[in-house]
Motif scaffolding. Structure first.
Motif, short mmCIF file in Angstrom:
data_model
loop_
_atom_site.label_atom_id
_atom_site.label_comp_id
_atom_site.label_asym_id
_atom_site.label_seq_id
_atom_site.Cartn_x
_atom_site.Cartn_y
_atom_site.Cartn_z
N MET A 77 0.68 -1.27 -0.15
CA MET A 77 0.00 -0.19 0.00
C MET A 77 0.82 1.42 0.16
O MET A 77 1.79 1.34 0.75
CB MET A 77 -0.85 0.01 1.11
N PHE A 78 0.78 2.24 -1.01
CA PHE A 78 1.69 3.26 -0.99
C PHE A 78 0.88 4.41 -0.13
O PHE A 78 -0.52 4.53 0.00
CB PHE A 78 1.53 3.79 -2.38
N VAL A 79 1.69 5.05 0.60
CA VAL A 79 1.23 6.09 1.52
C VAL A 79 0.34 7.02 1.01
O VAL A 79 -0.73 7.52 1.46
CB VAL A 79 2.29 6.53 2.36
N ALA A 80 0.73 7.50 -0.22
CA ALA A 80 0.11 8.66 -0.84
C ALA A 80 -1.38 8.29 -1.29
O ALA A 80 -2.45 9.11 -1.00
CB ALA A 80 0.67 9.06 -2.12
N SER A 81 -1.56 7.09 -1.89
CA SER A 81 -2.94 6.55 -2.07
C SER A 81 -3.82 6.35 -0.61
O SER A 81 -5.02 6.77 -0.55
CB SER A 81 -3.07 5.36 -2.69
N LEU A 94 5.58 9.84 1.42
CA LEU A 94 4.38 9.56 0.46
C LEU A 94 4.66 8.48 -0.52
O LEU A 94 3.48 7.91 -1.14
CB LEU A 94 4.11 11.02 0.03
N CYS A 95 5.97 8.30 -0.82
CA CYS A 95 6.42 7.28 -1.99
C CYS A 95 6.63 6.06 -1.36
O CYS A 95 7.15 5.16 -2.24
CB CYS A 95 7.52 7.98 -2.83
N THR A 96 6.55 5.90 -0.27
CA THR A 96 6.78 4.61 0.51
C THR A 96 5.57 3.73 0.83
O THR A 96 4.46 3.97 0.49
CB THR A 96 7.52 4.67 1.98
N THR A 97 5.70 2.48 1.01
CA THR A 97 4.66 1.64 1.38
C THR A 97 4.60 1.30 2.69
O THR A 97 5.93 1.68 3.50
CB THR A 97 4.95 0.19 0.53
N GLY A 98 3.55 0.62 3.40
CA GLY A 98 3.37 0.73 4.65
C GLY A 98 2.04 1.33 5.10
O GLY A 98 1.20 1.67 4.17
N LEU A 99 1.53 0.99 6.35
CA LEU A 99 0.26 1.69 6.71
C LEU A 99 0.40 3.08 7.13
O LEU A 99 1.37 3.40 8.03
CB LEU A 99 -0.06 0.68 8.09
N LEU A 100 -0.49 3.81 6.70
CA LEU A 100 -0.33 5.38 7.26
C LEU A 100 -1.61 5.24 8.34
O LEU A 100 -2.64 5.15 8.28
CB LEU A 100 -1.00 6.28 6.07
N THR A 151 5.18 -0.08 9.67
CA THR A 151 5.67 -1.22 8.40
C THR A 151 5.36 -2.50 9.09
O THR A 151 5.31 -2.75 10.41
CB THR A 151 7.31 -0.89 8.30
N GLY A 152 5.34 -3.53 8.05
CA GLY A 152 5.08 -5.07 8.40
C GLY A 152 4.19 -5.23 9.15
O GLY A 152 4.17 -6.00 10.26
N LEU A 177 -9.57 1.00 8.24
CA LEU A 177 -9.89 2.05 7.21
C LEU A 177 -9.33 2.02 5.87
O LEU A 177 -9.97 2.39 4.72
CB LEU A 177 -9.55 3.36 7.73
N GLN A 178 -8.01 1.43 5.76
CA GLN A 178 -7.71 1.25 4.31
C GLN A 178 -7.82 -0.04 3.76
O GLN A 178 -8.01 -0.29 2.43
CB GLN A 178 -6.04 1.42 4.22
N GLN A 179 -8.13 -1.35 4.63
CA GLN A 179 -8.26 -2.57 3.90
C GLN A 179 -9.35 -3.15 5.11
O GLN A 179 -9.23 -4.09 6.07
CB GLN A 179 -6.91 -3.41 4.29
N PRO A 180 -10.49 -2.84 4.89
CA PRO A 180 -11.72 -3.30 5.38
C PRO A 180 -11.93 -4.96 5.82
O PRO A 180 -12.29 -5.33 6.59
CB PRO A 180 -12.85 -2.77 4.92
N ALA A 181 -11.30 -5.33 4.57
CA ALA A 181 -11.40 -6.77 4.60
C ALA A 181 -10.42 -7.43 5.40
O ALA A 181 -10.84 -8.95 5.66
CB ALA A 181 -11.13 -7.31 3.12
N VAL A 182 -9.56 -6.89 6.15
CA VAL A 182 -8.51 -7.53 7.15
C VAL A 182 -9.73 -8.23 8.25
O VAL A 182 -9.22 -9.19 8.85
CB VAL A 182 -7.62 -6.67 7.61
#
Length: 211
Positions: A1-5, A35-41, A93-94, A131-136
């Motif tokens: 998941m990109f932080v920007a999105s 903003l260009c990294t991945t991880g959970l915001l 992260t992770g 909020l980002q991945q409700p399916a979790v």
């Protein structure tokens, strides 16, 4: 998941309005390499408290809620083993749901998580994840957030926050909340076959809001 999105999604959900800050200011304050990294915001509770953030959760058309007998939710904060960046938004992260720690009590799970070199999620981080991945959040695969506890005396209140799916019980508000995301609590010494213990590899600070 990109932080920007993820930031775009939070803004679409109305985070800036909920926090009472200017949307452009929130975007600019977090700008830069992260903003260009991945991880959970993750949303810091100083920006939006957990109880208010829960209302942004949604599952099957049902809005998230906090159990009525947890009126002191704001008193739950990070445990000493958890270092949360003091910025309105930050990156985790992770992230893992901790399914392998189902049927393990919070008291038993914390040392196991720390021995792995990981850090338990706080409640607000768990909400931010959903909020980002409700399916979790799945039936029989929900999770506790043992990084958040309420201080009491020299230790903690025996309750530990958790996020799972409401069955529409009367104490939850009735059938209209059946299937809704639910922030509740479980006893620190109890085991539950359907609750894991969410954790992460680490955290990275965002930037501070300026007046």
């Amino acid at each position: 998941m990109f932080v920007a999105s993820q930031l775009d999604r939070l803004l679409d959900l109305g985070l800036a309005e909920l926090a009472g800050v200017d949307e452009d200011q929130l975007v600019e304050s977090f700008g830069g390499d992260l903003l260009c990294t991945t991880g959970l915001l993750a949303v810091h509770p100083s920006l939006v408290p957990a109880a208010r953030l829960t209302a942004l959760l949604e599952r099957g058309g049902k809005t998230g809620f906090v159990v009525p007998d947890m009126t002191d939710l704001a008193a739950f904060g990070p445990i000493p083993q958890v270092e949360v960046p003091e910025t309105p938004l930050y990156v985790v992260t992770g992230v893992e749901r901790g399914d392998d720690l189902r049927d393990v009590s919070p008291d038993e799970a914390l040392p196991r998580i720390l021995e792995r070199g990981r850090t338990p999620l706080t409640l607000t981080e768990g909400i931010s994840w959903l909020l980002q991945q409700p399916a979790v959040l799945e039936p029989n695969h929900c999770f506790m957030t043992i990084g958040s506890r309420k201080p009491k005396g020299a230790g903690y209140d025996k309750r530990v926050p958790a996020i799972w799916i409401s069955g529409g019980a009367p104490r939850d508000g009735g059938p209209e909340r059946d299937g809704a995301p639910k922030v509740g609590w479980c006893w620190a010494g109890n085991r539950h076959t359907w609750l894991g213990h969410a954790s992460a590899a680490g955290r990275q600070a965002g930037a501070a809001l300026t007046a």
